[in-house]
Design a protein around this motif. Structure first.
Motif, PDB file in Angstrom:
ATOM      1  N   LEU A 128      -5.229  -1.149   7.993  1.00 31.42           N
ATOM      2  CA  LEU A 128      -4.827  -1.255   8.976  1.00 31.42           C
ATOM      3  C   LEU A 128      -3.162  -1.816   8.503  1.00 31.42           C
ATOM      4  CD1 LEU A 128      -5.090  -1.986  12.705  1.00 31.42           C
ATOM      5  CD2 LEU A 128      -5.098  -0.223  11.874  1.00 31.42           C
ATOM      6  N   LEU A 129      -3.634  -2.759   7.228  1.00 38.58           N
ATOM      7  CA  LEU A 129      -1.692  -3.025   6.878  1.00 38.58           C
ATOM      8  C   LEU A 129      -2.056  -1.759   5.418  1.00 38.58           C
ATOM      9  CD1 LEU A 129       0.146  -5.224   6.093  1.00 38.58           C
ATOM     10  CD2 LEU A 129      -1.731  -6.196   5.225  1.00 38.58           C
ATOM     11  N   ALA A 130      -2.701  -1.666   5.072  1.00 43.09           N
ATOM     12  CA  ALA A 130      -2.703  -0.566   4.186  1.00 43.09           C
ATOM     13  C   ALA A 130      -2.699   0.571   4.095  1.00 43.09           C
ATOM     14  CB  ALA A 130      -4.385  -0.366   3.149  1.00 43.09           C
ATOM     15  N   ALA A 131      -2.689   1.038   5.622  1.00 36.62           N
ATOM     16  CA  ALA A 131      -2.234   2.454   6.468  1.00 36.62           C
ATOM     17  C   ALA A 131      -0.175   1.753   6.701  1.00 36.62           C
ATOM     18  CB  ALA A 131      -3.233   2.958   7.523  1.00 36.62           C
ATOM     19  N   ALA A 132      -0.340   1.094   7.181  1.00 37.20           N
ATOM     20  CA  ALA A 132       1.126   1.059   7.084  1.00 37.20           C
ATOM     21  C   ALA A 132       1.521   0.998   5.589  1.00 37.20           C
ATOM     22  CB  ALA A 132       1.008  -0.370   7.880  1.00 37.20           C
ATOM     23  N   LEU A 133       1.592   0.028   4.644  1.00 35.66           N
ATOM     24  CA  LEU A 133       2.714   0.130   3.425  1.00 35.66           C
ATOM     25  C   LEU A 133       1.710   1.916   3.083  1.00 35.66           C
ATOM     26  CD1 LEU A 133      -0.017  -2.973   1.930  1.00 35.66           C
ATOM     27  CD2 LEU A 133       2.381  -2.833   2.258  1.00 35.66           C
ATOM     28  N   ALA A 134       0.992   2.572   3.403  1.00 33.90           N
ATOM     29  CA  ALA A 134       1.399   3.753   2.481  1.00 33.90           C
ATOM     30  C   ALA A 134       1.828   4.566   3.692  1.00 33.90           C
ATOM     31  CB  ALA A 134      -0.441   4.648   2.767  1.00 33.90           C
TER      32      ALA A 134
END
Length: 263
Positions: A128-134
């Motif tokens: 989920l953190l990676a999704a926000a960063l992307a």
């Protein structure tokens, strides 16, 4: 890039569909006590509060409260005292592990006589953190496959915390899915710095480099992350929906683990 496929389902998010439900009375709701670093930047403090406003909308079954480790009020000891025996989970608004999670927070709980109060994990690493960063990176206008990305994290003298940043870099590369390498970099206490990482990529022949800002809120570190010479630099994570869901998920994980341990 939207949130489809970002891993938003699961038992930990069972309460996410309650946004339209009647809000229970304040005294009957368990407390999600979020603890942030704190900042001299008013915008940074406001960003933390805005994120928790989004968590409240997502989870009306919880009494979502905010406190800070330093530089802002209420301080963590004040917020712990104000629990007054209420069921609660302490959720660190930290993007990785490190000294705060290993020592400062357990120490504060011990000083307050609340060693049994559940302490959630750091927010990252997590898809989920990676999704926000992307998503934040896509909002800069960077095209898919445009070149390497530098993940600009706060940095730590704790190798385990920096290992969490490296793992988040791997998750972000997977999330981007365009073959672009993601290089972890650190704004303090470790190397390379984001500026050094961008310069090394330029020297290696990469004309177009992006910086993904691995920070929650505006402030001193975010200003440094924006001064690297990269073509694109994303905004801090702020109130991204995936981040709000991740805060709720970490609460649920810790609560479930605590109930299981008490049986």
């Amino acid at each position: 890039m939207g949130l489809t496929g970002a891993g938003l389902t699961g038992a930990g998010l069972a309460g996410a569909g309650l946004a339209g439900a009647r809000r229970p009375s304040a005294g009957s709701r368990p407390v999600l006590l979020a603890v942030a670093h704190g900042s001299r930047s008013a915008a940074g403090v406001a960003a933390n509060r805005a994120l928790l406003h989004r968590v409240r909308a997502l989870r009306p079954d919880l009494d979502v409260r905010c406190c800070f480790l330093d530089l802002a009020r209420p301080a963590l000891p004040e917020a712990l005292a104000a629990l007054d025996g209420r069921a609660a989970v302490l959720v660190p608004l930290l993007l990785g592990g490190g000294y705060h999670l290993r020592a400062d927070l357990p120490g504060a709980l011990a000083a307050a006589g609340l060693t049994r109060l559940p302490l959630a994990r750091a927010l990252g690493p997590h898809p989920l953190l990676a999704a926000a960063l992307a998503d934040r990176l896509a909002a800069t206008g960077r095209p898919a496959g445009a070149g390497p990305v530098v993940l600009a994290a706060a940095g730590s003298s704790d190798p385990a915390a920096n290992a969490d940043t490296a793992r988040t870099a791997e998750l972000l590369a997977d999330r981007l899915g365009d073959g672009s390498p993601v290089v972890p970099a650190y704004l303090s206490a470790a190397r390379p710095t984001p500026r050094e990482a961008v310069a090394a990529l330029h020297a290696a022949g990469h004309r177009h480099v992006a910086v993904a800002t691995h920070l929650l809120a505006p402030g001193f570190f975010a200003d440094r992350a924006a001064a690297t010479g990269a073509r694109w630099t994303s905004a801090p994570l702020g109130t991204h929906e995936a981040l709000a869901r991740l805060v709720a998920l970490r609460h649920d994980e810790a609560r479930v683990a605590s109930l299981a341990a008490a049986r």
